[in-house]
Motif scaffolding. Sequence first.
Motif, mmCIF file in Angstrom:
data_model
loop_
_atom_site.group_PDB
_atom_site.id
_atom_site.type_symbol
_atom_site.label_atom_id
_atom_site.label_comp_id
_atom_site.label_asym_id
_atom_site.label_seq_id
_atom_site.Cartn_x
_atom_site.Cartn_y
_atom_site.Cartn_z
ATOM 1 N N ASN A 178 0.731 -1.380 -0.053
ATOM 2 C CA ASN A 178 0.112 -0.198 -0.224
ATOM 3 C C ASN A 178 0.990 1.171 0.157
ATOM 4 O OD1 ASN A 178 -2.393 -1.494 -0.161
ATOM 5 N ND2 ASN A 178 -2.677 -1.475 2.274
ATOM 6 N N LEU A 179 1.913 1.234 0.497
ATOM 7 C CA LEU A 179 2.767 2.323 0.938
ATOM 8 C C LEU A 179 3.448 2.727 -0.254
ATOM 9 C CD1 LEU A 179 4.524 1.969 4.493
ATOM 10 C CD2 LEU A 179 3.043 3.781 3.582
ATOM 11 N N VAL A 180 4.010 1.424 -1.192
ATOM 12 C CA VAL A 180 4.536 1.604 -2.582
ATOM 13 C C VAL A 180 3.635 2.120 -3.390
ATOM 14 C CG1 VAL A 180 5.549 0.163 -4.264
ATOM 15 C CG2 VAL A 180 6.327 -0.019 -2.014
ATOM 16 N N THR A 181 2.432 1.676 -3.436
ATOM 17 C CA THR A 181 1.532 2.074 -4.396
ATOM 18 C C THR A 181 1.020 3.700 -4.117
ATOM 19 O OG1 THR A 181 0.412 0.025 -4.635
ATOM 20 C CG2 THR A 181 -1.125 1.829 -5.258
ATOM 21 N N GLU A 182 0.964 4.248 -2.870
ATOM 22 C CA GLU A 182 0.801 5.661 -2.458
ATOM 23 C C GLU A 182 1.972 6.238 -3.056
ATOM 24 O OE1 GLU A 182 -0.322 6.967 1.392
ATOM 25 O OE2 GLU A 182 -1.046 5.180 1.861
ATOM 26 N N LEU A 183 3.082 5.827 -2.588
ATOM 27 C CA LEU A 183 4.457 6.745 -3.082
ATOM 28 C C LEU A 183 4.373 6.758 -4.645
ATOM 29 C CD1 LEU A 183 7.080 5.288 -0.490
ATOM 30 C CD2 LEU A 183 6.091 7.525 -0.672
ATOM 31 N N GLU A 184 4.057 5.792 -5.272
ATOM 32 C CA GLU A 184 4.266 5.806 -6.772
ATOM 33 C C GLU A 184 3.149 7.074 -7.252
ATOM 34 O OE1 GLU A 184 3.535 1.802 -7.886
ATOM 35 O OE2 GLU A 184 5.598 1.377 -8.137
ATOM 36 N N GLU A 224 2.732 17.999 -11.613
ATOM 37 C CA GLU A 224 2.645 19.330 -11.096
ATOM 38 C C GLU A 224 3.993 20.085 -11.401
ATOM 39 O OE1 GLU A 224 0.348 21.137 -9.147
ATOM 40 O OE2 GLU A 224 -0.891 19.795 -10.027
ATOM 41 N N GLY A 225 5.031 19.292 -11.510
ATOM 42 C CA GLY A 225 6.238 20.140 -11.833
ATOM 43 C C GLY A 225 6.291 20.535 -13.448
ATOM 44 N N GLN A 226 5.806 19.532 -14.217
ATOM 45 C CA GLN A 226 5.283 20.015 -15.557
ATOM 46 C C GLN A 226 4.480 21.145 -15.777
ATOM 47 O OE1 GLN A 226 4.298 16.257 -17.491
ATOM 48 N NE2 GLN A 226 6.282 15.978 -18.139
ATOM 49 N N ARG A 227 3.365 21.054 -14.913
ATOM 50 C CA ARG A 227 2.350 22.534 -14.915
ATOM 51 C C ARG A 227 3.316 23.398 -14.576
ATOM 52 N NH1 ARG A 227 -0.258 25.230 -11.724
ATOM 53 N NH2 ARG A 227 0.291 23.994 -9.846
ATOM 54 N N VAL A 228 3.859 23.472 -13.472
ATOM 55 C CA VAL A 228 4.757 24.800 -12.950
ATOM 56 C C VAL A 228 5.486 25.207 -14.048
ATOM 57 C CG1 VAL A 228 6.522 25.502 -11.210
ATOM 58 C CG2 VAL A 228 4.448 24.065 -10.457
ATOM 59 N N GLN A 229 6.256 24.356 -14.702
ATOM 60 C CA GLN A 229 7.131 24.775 -15.938
ATOM 61 C C GLN A 229 6.334 25.446 -16.831
ATOM 62 O OE1 GLN A 229 9.303 21.090 -16.964
ATOM 63 N NE2 GLN A 229 10.883 21.418 -15.318
ATOM 64 N N ARG A 230 5.247 25.066 -17.316
ATOM 65 C CA ARG A 230 4.524 25.463 -18.145
ATOM 66 C C ARG A 230 4.004 27.004 -17.687
ATOM 67 N NH1 ARG A 230 2.235 20.461 -18.462
ATOM 68 N NH2 ARG A 230 0.358 21.091 -17.385
ATOM 69 N N GLU A 231 3.704 27.006 -16.650
ATOM 70 C CA GLU A 231 3.156 28.511 -16.042
ATOM 71 C C GLU A 231 4.155 29.358 -16.031
ATOM 72 O OE1 GLU A 231 0.167 29.418 -14.789
ATOM 73 O OE2 GLU A 231 -0.847 27.658 -15.391
ATOM 74 N N ILE A 232 5.456 28.916 -15.648
ATOM 75 C CA ILE A 232 6.693 29.806 -15.724
ATOM 76 C C ILE A 232 7.305 30.318 -17.107
ATOM 77 C CG2 ILE A 232 9.027 29.894 -15.195
ATOM 78 C CD1 ILE A 232 8.818 28.198 -12.660
ATOM 79 N N SER A 233 7.137 29.343 -17.827
ATOM 80 C CA SER A 233 7.310 29.844 -19.339
ATOM 81 C C SER A 233 6.083 30.747 -19.873
ATOM 82 C CB SER A 233 7.182 28.513 -20.043
ATOM 83 O OG SER A 233 7.310 28.860 -21.465
ATOM 84 N N GLY A 234 5.073 30.586 -19.445
ATOM 85 C CA GLY A 234 3.922 31.614 -19.804
ATOM 86 C C GLY A 234 4.034 32.956 -19.171
ATOM 87 N N TYR A 235 4.713 33.061 -17.943
ATOM 88 C CA TYR A 235 4.902 34.150 -17.309
ATOM 89 C C TYR A 235 6.067 34.762 -17.961
ATOM 90 C CZ TYR A 235 1.324 33.225 -13.878
ATOM 91 O OH TYR A 235 0.203 33.051 -13.070
ATOM 92 N N ALA A 236 7.167 33.949 -18.434
ATOM 93 C CA ALA A 236 8.287 34.742 -18.927
ATOM 94 C C ALA A 236 7.911 35.127 -20.144
ATOM 95 C CB ALA A 236 9.509 33.591 -19.295
ATOM 96 N N GLN A 237 7.207 34.706 -21.112
ATOM 97 C CA GLN A 237 6.637 35.242 -22.280
ATOM 98 C C GLN A 237 5.924 36.561 -22.183
ATOM 99 O OE1 GLN A 237 4.508 32.167 -24.218
ATOM 100 N NE2 GLN A 237 6.463 30.808 -24.884
ATOM 101 N N LEU A 238 4.941 36.411 -21.168
ATOM 102 C CA LEU A 238 4.258 37.659 -20.812
ATOM 103 C C LEU A 238 4.975 38.755 -20.308
ATOM 104 C CD1 LEU A 238 1.327 38.822 -20.498
ATOM 105 C CD2 LEU A 238 1.433 37.979 -18.040
ATOM 106 N N SER A 239 6.167 38.446 -19.511
ATOM 107 C CA SER A 239 6.997 39.485 -19.171
ATOM 108 C C SER A 239 7.916 40.362 -20.216
ATOM 109 C CB SER A 239 7.853 38.805 -18.132
ATOM 110 O OG SER A 239 8.928 39.889 -17.571
ATOM 111 N N LEU A 257 2.122 9.576 -5.691
ATOM 112 C CA LEU A 257 2.584 10.838 -5.328
ATOM 113 C C LEU A 257 3.524 11.339 -6.137
ATOM 114 C CD1 LEU A 257 2.795 10.638 -1.292
ATOM 115 C CD2 LEU A 257 1.244 12.218 -2.602
ATOM 116 N N ARG A 258 4.519 10.144 -6.503
ATOM 117 C CA ARG A 258 5.570 10.600 -7.654
ATOM 118 C C ARG A 258 4.636 11.082 -8.715
ATOM 119 N NH1 ARG A 258 8.272 5.603 -9.732
ATOM 120 N NH2 ARG A 258 6.401 5.782 -10.755
ATOM 121 N N ASP A 259 3.946 10.437 -9.343
ATOM 122 C CA ASP A 259 3.180 10.762 -10.586
ATOM 123 C C ASP A 259 2.601 12.153 -10.488
ATOM 124 O OD1 ASP A 259 4.049 8.368 -11.621
ATOM 125 O OD2 ASP A 259 2.055 7.665 -11.278
#
Length: 147
Positions: free
Chosen positions: A90-96, A105-120, A98-100
């Motif tokens: 169960n812990l392994v499944t939960e950790l997997e 979320e990391g990819q989403r944040v990168q897209r947001e930062i890229s959008g803000y950089a273009q806007l800037s 969470l990793r996903d």
Amino acid sequence: MNANPATPATSSEQTESSTTEADTNLAAVSEVEAGIRDFVRNDIAYLRRPAAGAPPAAETKLEASTEATVNNVNSLIQRVAGTSLAEIENLVTELESLRDLLHAEGQRVQREISGYAQLSQAAMKSTRMIAENVAQWKRTAENLRND
């Protein structure tokens, strides 16, 4: 590992290290299991030895209670091990999951930062154009006054 402690371990060294750790852990588990088996065998052998002057009915009762004890111990070990394994799974499944989630979320944040950089950058270009136009108007106004 490395001769130089400041040099990080390479991927192959880490793989060898984790393989060695896994082999060591497997050996330790096998050793514990063998110890438990030996203990149970010795305990059963000791309990099955006929007591001096013990009536045959007592031997039968002793063997039955010994087998019941062994069965209870085996059942207990299986329940404890089964529960632990289920919790680990169960812990392994939960950790997997969470990793996903963190990866997404990391990819989403990168897209947001890229959008803000273009806007800037667009805002900076617009500000420069406005500043240049205002400067040009000032020069034109000064030239008209001087004429």
